[in-house]
Motif scaffolding. Structure first.
Motif, PDB file in Angstrom:
ATOM      1  N   LYS A  46     -23.579  81.350  -8.873  1.00  0.00           N
ATOM      2  CA  LYS A  46     -23.773  80.346  -7.827  1.00  0.00           C
ATOM      3  C   LYS A  46     -22.442  79.717  -7.433  1.00  0.00           C
ATOM      4  O   LYS A  46     -21.561  79.513  -8.263  1.00  0.00           O
ATOM      5  N   ASP A  47     -22.326  79.392  -6.156  1.00  0.00           N
ATOM      6  CA  ASP A  47     -21.082  78.822  -5.644  1.00  0.00           C
ATOM      7  C   ASP A  47     -20.796  77.432  -6.190  1.00  0.00           C
ATOM      8  O   ASP A  47     -19.651  77.018  -6.281  1.00  0.00           O
ATOM      9  N   ASP A  48     -21.852  76.707  -6.554  1.00  0.00           N
ATOM     10  CA  ASP A  48     -21.654  75.320  -6.988  1.00  0.00           C
ATOM     11  C   ASP A  48     -21.550  75.200  -8.511  1.00  0.00           C
ATOM     12  O   ASP A  48     -21.841  74.156  -9.093  1.00  0.00           O
ATOM     13  N   VAL A  49     -21.124  76.288  -9.170  1.00  0.00           N
ATOM     14  CA  VAL A  49     -21.046  76.299 -10.631  1.00  0.00           C
ATOM     15  C   VAL A  49     -20.038  75.241 -11.113  1.00  0.00           C
ATOM     16  O   VAL A  49     -19.021  74.998 -10.482  1.00  0.00           O
ATOM     17  N   GLN A 103     -12.036  74.320  -6.268  1.00  0.00           N
ATOM     18  CA  GLN A 103     -12.328  73.043  -5.606  1.00  0.00           C
ATOM     19  C   GLN A 103     -13.154  72.122  -6.501  1.00  0.00           C
ATOM     20  O   GLN A 103     -13.094  70.900  -6.377  1.00  0.00           O
ATOM     21  N   ASN A 104     -13.918  72.724  -7.422  1.00  0.00           N
ATOM     22  CA  ASN A 104     -14.733  71.932  -8.355  1.00  0.00           C
ATOM     23  C   ASN A 104     -13.929  71.435  -9.555  1.00  0.00           C
ATOM     24  O   ASN A 104     -14.432  70.672 -10.377  1.00  0.00           O
ATOM     25  N   PHE A 105     -12.687  71.899  -9.665  1.00  0.00           N
ATOM     26  CA  PHE A 105     -11.831  71.531 -10.790  1.00  0.00           C
ATOM     27  C   PHE A 105     -11.513  70.034 -10.748  1.00  0.00           C
ATOM     28  O   PHE A 105     -11.194  69.482  -9.698  1.00  0.00           O
ATOM     29  N   LYS A 128      -7.805  74.778   1.492  1.00  0.00           N
ATOM     30  CA  LYS A 128      -9.046  74.595   0.734  1.00  0.00           C
ATOM     31  C   LYS A 128      -8.873  73.661  -0.458  1.00  0.00           C
ATOM     32  O   LYS A 128      -9.784  72.909  -0.805  1.00  0.00           O
ATOM     33  N   LEU A 129      -7.710  73.731  -1.086  1.00  0.00           N
ATOM     34  CA  LEU A 129      -7.479  72.926  -2.290  1.00  0.00           C
ATOM     35  C   LEU A 129      -6.780  71.603  -1.985  1.00  0.00           C
ATOM     36  O   LEU A 129      -6.441  70.850  -2.894  1.00  0.00           O
ATOM     37  N   LYS A 130      -6.543  71.371  -0.666  1.00  0.00           N
ATOM     38  CA  LYS A 130      -5.896  70.119  -0.223  1.00  0.00           C
ATOM     39  C   LYS A 130      -4.547  69.903  -0.919  1.00  0.00           C
ATOM     40  O   LYS A 130      -4.256  68.822  -1.461  1.00  0.00           O
ATOM     41  N   LEU A 131      -3.728  70.951  -0.894  1.00  0.00           N
ATOM     42  CA  LEU A 131      -2.394  70.889  -1.503  1.00  0.00           C
ATOM     43  C   LEU A 131      -1.341  70.666  -0.428  1.00  0.00           C
ATOM     44  O   LEU A 131      -1.454  71.177   0.684  1.00  0.00           O
ATOM     45  N   ASN A 132      -0.309  69.931  -0.794  1.00  0.00           N
ATOM     46  CA  ASN A 132       0.781  69.679   0.146  1.00  0.00           C
ATOM     47  C   ASN A 132       1.938  70.655  -0.012  1.00  0.00           C
ATOM     48  O   ASN A 132       2.787  70.781   0.867  1.00  0.00           O
ATOM     49  N   VAL A 133       1.982  71.329  -1.154  1.00  0.00           N
ATOM     50  CA  VAL A 133       3.118  72.214  -1.415  1.00  0.00           C
ATOM     51  C   VAL A 133       2.677  73.399  -2.270  1.00  0.00           C
ATOM     52  O   VAL A 133       1.777  73.287  -3.097  1.00  0.00           O
TER      53      VAL A 133
END
Length: 237
Positions: A46-49, A103-105, A128-133
Motif C-alpha cells: 500500500k502507498d500509505d505504508v 514522504q512518510n519519513f 516531492k520531498l520538499k528539499l531545497n538542495v
C-alpha cells in the motif's frame, strides 16, 4: 539527496559513509539499503505504508519481534539513519512507491534519510520531498585515484605488520618518510593508463580505483597487463 551522473561514485561514497556513521554514531541504528534488491518487497504494498513498519518488516526482516520493536522505538526517538541507494535503478515501476515511502519519513529531531540517484530524478525528488538542495560529488580525478591506490597499498603493508596508524596525521607522516609511496604511485599510474577503456561508464572511476587497490597490489608484471586481463581480474575481484 545525493544526485549525480552514472559512474560518479555515489554507491561507493554511500557505503563508506554508512561505515563512518556506524563508527561515530553508536547509538543510532544505521542501515544501508540497495533498493533494487528489494523490488519484490515493493510489489503489492500500500502507498500509505508507515515507514518504520515497512523497514522493519520488509528491509530488516527482523527474525524476532524484539529486534523490530527496538528499531521502531529508536525511530520514534530520532535515532535512525537509513541510506537508500540506486533509486534510479528501480524506476519507473517502483519509484513512485519509494517516493511516497520517503514522504512518510519522520525526522523526529534526529532521524536521517539519504537517497542516492542519477541526476535526471533530482528535480522530481526535490519537489516531492520538499528539499531545497541536492548534493553532488566532487569529481574524482585520475591523480586522486592514483594517490588513493598508493596510500591503500601502504596501509595494507602497515596492517600486515600489525602497525596500523592511529590517526590520519600519523599516516600522513609515515607517507612522507616511506620510500615505497613513490614506487606504488608509479605502478598505480601504469595500471590506470592501461585501464583507459573504463572511462566509458562501464565502470565508474571511483569503483575502478578501489578495485585496483584491492586486487593489483601484488601484480608483478604490470607492463604485461592489457585491457582484457585487467577486466578479467576485475571480475575475479
Amino acid at each position: 539527496l545525493i544526485s549525480d551522473r552514472a559512474g560518479s561514485g555515489k554507491s561507493w561514497m554511500l557505503k563508506s559513509f554508512t561505515n563512518l556513521l556506524k563508527k561515530h554514531h553508536l547509538i543510532k541504528w544505521t542501515t544501508y539499503v540497495d533498493l533494487k534488491q528489494f523490488i519484490n518487497d515493493f510489489k503489492g504494498t500500500k502507498d500509505d505504508v508507515e515507514f518504520a513498519n515497512f523497514i522493519a518488516d520488509k528491509i530488516l526482516k527482523s527474525r524476532n519481534n524484539f529486534e523490530a520493536e527496538i528499531f521502531k522505538k529508536l525511530y520514534k526517538n530520532g535515532k535512525v539513519c537509513i541510506l537508500f541507494d540506486g533509486f534510479d535503478e528501480i524506476a519507473p515501476n517502483y519509484a513512485e512507491f519509494v517516493s511516497k515511502l520517503a514522504q512518510n519519513f519522520q525526522q523526529n529531531g534526529g532521524n536521517q534519510l539519504w537517497i542516492a540517484t542519477r541526476d535526471y530524478f533530482e528535480v522530481d525528488l526535490m519537489e516531492k520531498l520538499k528539499l531545497n538542495v541536492a548534493y553532488s560529488l566532487d569529481e574524482m580525478t585520475e591523480y586522486d585515484g592514483i594517490d588513493l591506490i598508493a596510500k591503500s597499498w601502504l596501509l595494507m603493508d602497515l596492517q600486515k605488520d600489525n602497525n596500523e596508524p592511529k590517526s590520519k596525521k600519523e599516516f600522513d607522516k609515515f607517507i612522507k618518510s616511506s620510500p615505497k609511496y613513490e614506487n606504488y604511485w608509479k605502478k598505480a599510474r601504469k595500471i590506470i593508463k592501461k585501464a583507459e577503456i573504463s572511462r566509458n561508464n562501464s565502470v565508474g572511476l571511483p569503483q575502478m580505483f578501489k578495485m585496483i587497490a584491492v586486487g593489483f597490489k601484488d601484480e608483478k608484471n604490470v607492463d604485461d597487463l592489457q585491457g582484457i586481463k585487467i577486466y578479467a581480474k576485475f571480475i575475479d575481484i
